[in-house]
Design a protein around this motif. Structure first.
Motif, PDB file in Angstrom:
ATOM      1  N   LYS A 203      -1.556  -9.496   1.927  1.00  0.00           N
ATOM      2  CA  LYS A 203      -2.428  -8.834   1.134  1.00  0.00           C
ATOM      3  C   LYS A 203      -3.398  -9.821   0.563  1.00  0.00           C
TER       4      LYS A 203
ATOM      5  N   GLU B 293      -1.317   0.762  -0.567  1.00  0.00           N
ATOM      6  CA  GLU B 293      -2.439   0.126  -1.041  1.00  0.00           C
ATOM      7  C   GLU B 293      -3.498  -0.056  -0.293  1.00  0.00           C
ATOM      8  N   ILE B 294      -4.824   0.019  -0.674  1.00  0.00           N
ATOM      9  CA  ILE B 294      -5.902   0.256   0.386  1.00  0.00           C
ATOM     10  C   ILE B 294      -6.840  -1.057   0.312  1.00  0.00           C
TER      11      ILE B 294
ATOM     12  N   GLU C 178      -6.848  -2.727  13.795  1.00  0.00           N
ATOM     13  CA  GLU C 178      -5.723  -2.019  13.722  1.00  0.00           C
ATOM     14  C   GLU C 178      -5.223  -1.633  14.763  1.00  0.00           C
TER      15      GLU C 178
ATOM     16  N   PRO D  12       2.642  -7.724   4.676  1.00  0.00           N
ATOM     17  CA  PRO D  12       1.580  -7.052   4.220  1.00  0.00           C
ATOM     18  C   PRO D  12       0.478  -8.037   4.180  1.00  0.00           C
TER      19      PRO D  12
ATOM     20  N   PHE E   4      -9.179   7.954   1.522  1.00  0.00           N
ATOM     21  CA  PHE E   4      -8.209   7.585   1.194  1.00  0.00           C
ATOM     22  C   PHE E   4      -7.951   7.974  -0.378  1.00  0.00           C
TER      23      PHE E   4
ATOM     24  N   ALA F 157       3.026  -1.369   0.184  1.00  0.00           N
ATOM     25  CA  ALA F 157       3.406  -2.272  -0.549  1.00  0.00           C
ATOM     26  C   ALA F 157       5.043  -1.775  -0.947  1.00  0.00           C
TER      27      ALA F 157
ATOM     28  N   TYR G 215      -9.652   6.830  -2.909  1.00  0.00           N
ATOM     29  CA  TYR G 215     -10.000   5.759  -4.078  1.00  0.00           C
ATOM     30  C   TYR G 215     -11.346   5.250  -3.490  1.00  0.00           C
TER      31      TYR G 215
ATOM     32  N   THR H 194     -12.579   1.776  -3.271  1.00  0.00           N
ATOM     33  CA  THR H 194     -11.740   0.541  -3.805  1.00  0.00           C
ATOM     34  C   THR H 194     -13.016  -0.542  -4.127  1.00  0.00           C
TER      35      THR H 194
ATOM     36  N   GLU I 156      -4.847   0.974   5.151  1.00  0.00           N
ATOM     37  CA  GLU I 156      -3.643   1.204   4.305  1.00  0.00           C
ATOM     38  C   GLU I 156      -2.542   0.105   4.311  1.00  0.00           C
ATOM     39  N   HIS I 157      -2.000  -0.604   3.468  1.00  0.00           N
ATOM     40  CA  HIS I 157      -1.172  -1.453   3.458  1.00  0.00           C
ATOM     41  C   HIS I 157       0.207  -0.841   2.772  1.00  0.00           C
TER      42      HIS I 157
ATOM     43  N   GLU J 137     -14.649   5.224   1.999  1.00  0.00           N
ATOM     44  CA  GLU J 137     -12.998   5.428   1.406  1.00  0.00           C
ATOM     45  C   GLU J 137     -12.719   6.352   0.335  1.00  0.00           C
TER      46      GLU J 137
END
Lengths: 397, 114
Positions: A190, B44-45, A299, A188, A249, B53, A251, A253, B50-51, A245
């Motif tokens: 992250k 999660e974004i 991506e 990930p 998606f 998790a 959300y 964010t 998008e990741h 977003e």
């Protein structure tokens, strides 16, 4: 010209505001990396204050602003020779001008660090920004502001071309050369603390008022114009990113809003003192949309622009540099006022800068890779750069 | 004596603590952990990307009890952790035999040290 006290005050304060963008950038980038690389990432921003400030007064300022040729300034002001406390640039002391411009030379290479976090030797990073400041930044700064071939031609109020296109394109160039982080596209990777990123984003916006409104180099109506456009464009851009977003998606964010704001700040930089506040709104919105799409490209094409230095600064800088050719109406005219030639000049400046920054950066990367090496070892990368490069960690038990 | 380890959803921690307080169980250890089971993961974004998790945030509760408390403590954890719905990912309770306990201050051992 005589020194104006108010102008001097404003430029000195603006210079300090721009320096505050470095800890802002450190927080912004620091929050986005994994916890094992947070100190290393923040040091990339902090060490630029040490390395680039020195380099700027020793030689960078001279290469950018001393008399020279169409391509680069001379060495007439190396070591600040020929300048003293009573020297004047415009209506401010030359020392104030050097300090203000020096802040730009400090933050610009630090922006590139977002593309290469987590995988580059610290000594190589220092060598990279030092060489980059001399080979890429100083000449482009000379072209646009210091008397080079774009001076008085291309519109670049506070550095869309000089700062954001150079750093963004160089980010893409150097990251294609050094390759991805291990685990990119698999693990990930992250952000470890988005709250740091939000705080850093706020500090960047705060400092950006000095960046843009200070670029008027006077406490006047153009500074006020640049100030309000620096308020409006990021607001519109943050809003658009959040809305996109939300729709895609589900959300809105926090990181998305902060990224939109940053894209808007990048885009308004070249335009700030040349467009009206009402033009700042479409400038922010268009740039946010384009950067949103650009960030998704990594991506698709699989390159690891880790913190989107190219996607936000490179693409945002290019869009902003072109949009000033569309919307300019103060101190210049753009496409909307029927001046098509300005658009062509902007395009020329953008293309030349892209090519020069990419070639210059690849050259520096090649030289460093063949001498001191660019990347850390696989095991160092796995352990994290905080421990392996700096001997410390950010968070103890 | 038994050692109870429960993995629960973080948002149910307060409810579990309330249930335990009703039983006057005032000794517990809580830690933040991550893991996955049948649930596998969630999205999660970050910056329009998008990741997946696959490690989910959980809370681990550890309680040492005397045997005759075991059933009521399990029920309390179960009630608090399940809430009204008890959907997938609500967690698990593990029960382990506990050989001995030593209170460091007094050197007491066994149930007296709990």
């Amino acid at each position: 010209m005589a020194i104006e006290g108010a102008d001097t005050v404003w430029v000195l304060i603006s210079a300090a505001l721009v320096l505050l963008m470095l800890p802002g950038l450190a927080l912004f980038y620091g929050g986005l990396v994994q916890r094992k690389n947070v100190l290393s990432s923040m040091m990339h921003s902090f060490v630029a204050m040490g390395v680039m400030a020195l380099e700027w007064v020793l030689i960078g300022y001279s290469l950018a602003f001393a008399d020279g040729n169409w391509f680069v300034g001379g060495l007439g002001h190396a070591f600040l020779r020929g300048i003293d406390a009573y020297s004047v640039t415009g209506t401010i002391p030359t020392y104030a001008f050097i300090a203000f411009q020096g802040m730009f030379a400090i933050i610009t290479p630090a922006l590139i660090s977002g593309a290469i976090v987590g995988r580059v030797k610290f000594k190589s990073y220092i060598a990279f920004i030092a060489l980059w400041g001399l080979i890429v930044y100083a000449p482009v700064c000379h072209w646009v502001w210091g008397g080079g071939f774009l001076t008085g031609e291309a519109l670049d109020f506070a550095g869309g071309t000089v700062v954001h296109i150079t750093s963004g394109v160089s980010s893409l160039a150097i990251l294609t050369y050094i390759g991805k982080r291990r685990g990119f596209g698999v693990d990930p990777l992250k952000p470890h603390n988005v709250t740091l990123t939000l705080l850093g984003g706020g500090l960047l916006w705060f400092g950006w008022f000095g960046f843009n409104a200070g670029s008027a180099l006077a406490a006047n109506e153009i500074a006020a114009l640049a100030f309000i456009t620096t308020l409006i464009a990021p607001a519109a851009a943050g809003f658009v990113w959040m809305a996109l977003e939300w729709r895609h998606f589900g959300y809105p964010t926090a990181l998305g809003f902060a990224t939109g704001v940053l894209a808007g700040l990048v885009a308004i930089t070249p335009c700030a003192g040349f467009v009206t506040p009402m033009a700042a709104i479409p400038i922010g919105m268009i740039t946010s949309f384009v950067c949103y799409k650009a960030v998704g490209l990594k991506e698709r094409f699989g390159y690891d622009d880790s913190l989107d230095a190219f996607g936000v600064h490179g693409v945002g800088g290019i869009v902003g540099a072109l949009l000033v050719g569309v919307f300019a109406s103060v101190g210049g005219t753009g496409l909307l006022l029927g001046n098509t030639s300005q658009m062509l000049i902007q395009l020329q400046g953008v293309v030349i800068t892209i090519v020069y920054a990419a070639v210059g950066t690849l050259l520096i990367g090649f030289i460093l890779n063949r001498t001191i090496g660019l990347k850390v070892t696989e095991s160092e990368e796995n352990i994290g750069l905080d421990k392996t490069q700096h001997g410390e960690i950010a968070y103890n038990v | 004596m038994k050692y109870i380890i429960a993995m629960i959803r973080p948002e149910r921690l307060d409810a579990v603590k309330r249930e335990l307080q009703k039983l006057e169980v005032n000794r517990l250890t809580v830690s933040s952990v991550a893991g996955y089971g049948a649930q596998k993961g969630h999205l999660e974004i970050y910056r329009a990307t998008e990741h997946e998790a696959n490690l989910l945030e959980k809370v681990k509760i550890e309680i040492a009890v005397e045997d005759h408390f075991l059933q009521s403590v399990i029920e309390a954890i179960n009630t608090g952790a399940k809430g009204n719905d008890g959907y997938i990912g609500s967690g698990k309770i593990f029960v382990l035999p506990l050989e001995d306990v030593i209170r460091i201050r007094t050197n007491e051992t066994g149930p007296n040290a709990l």
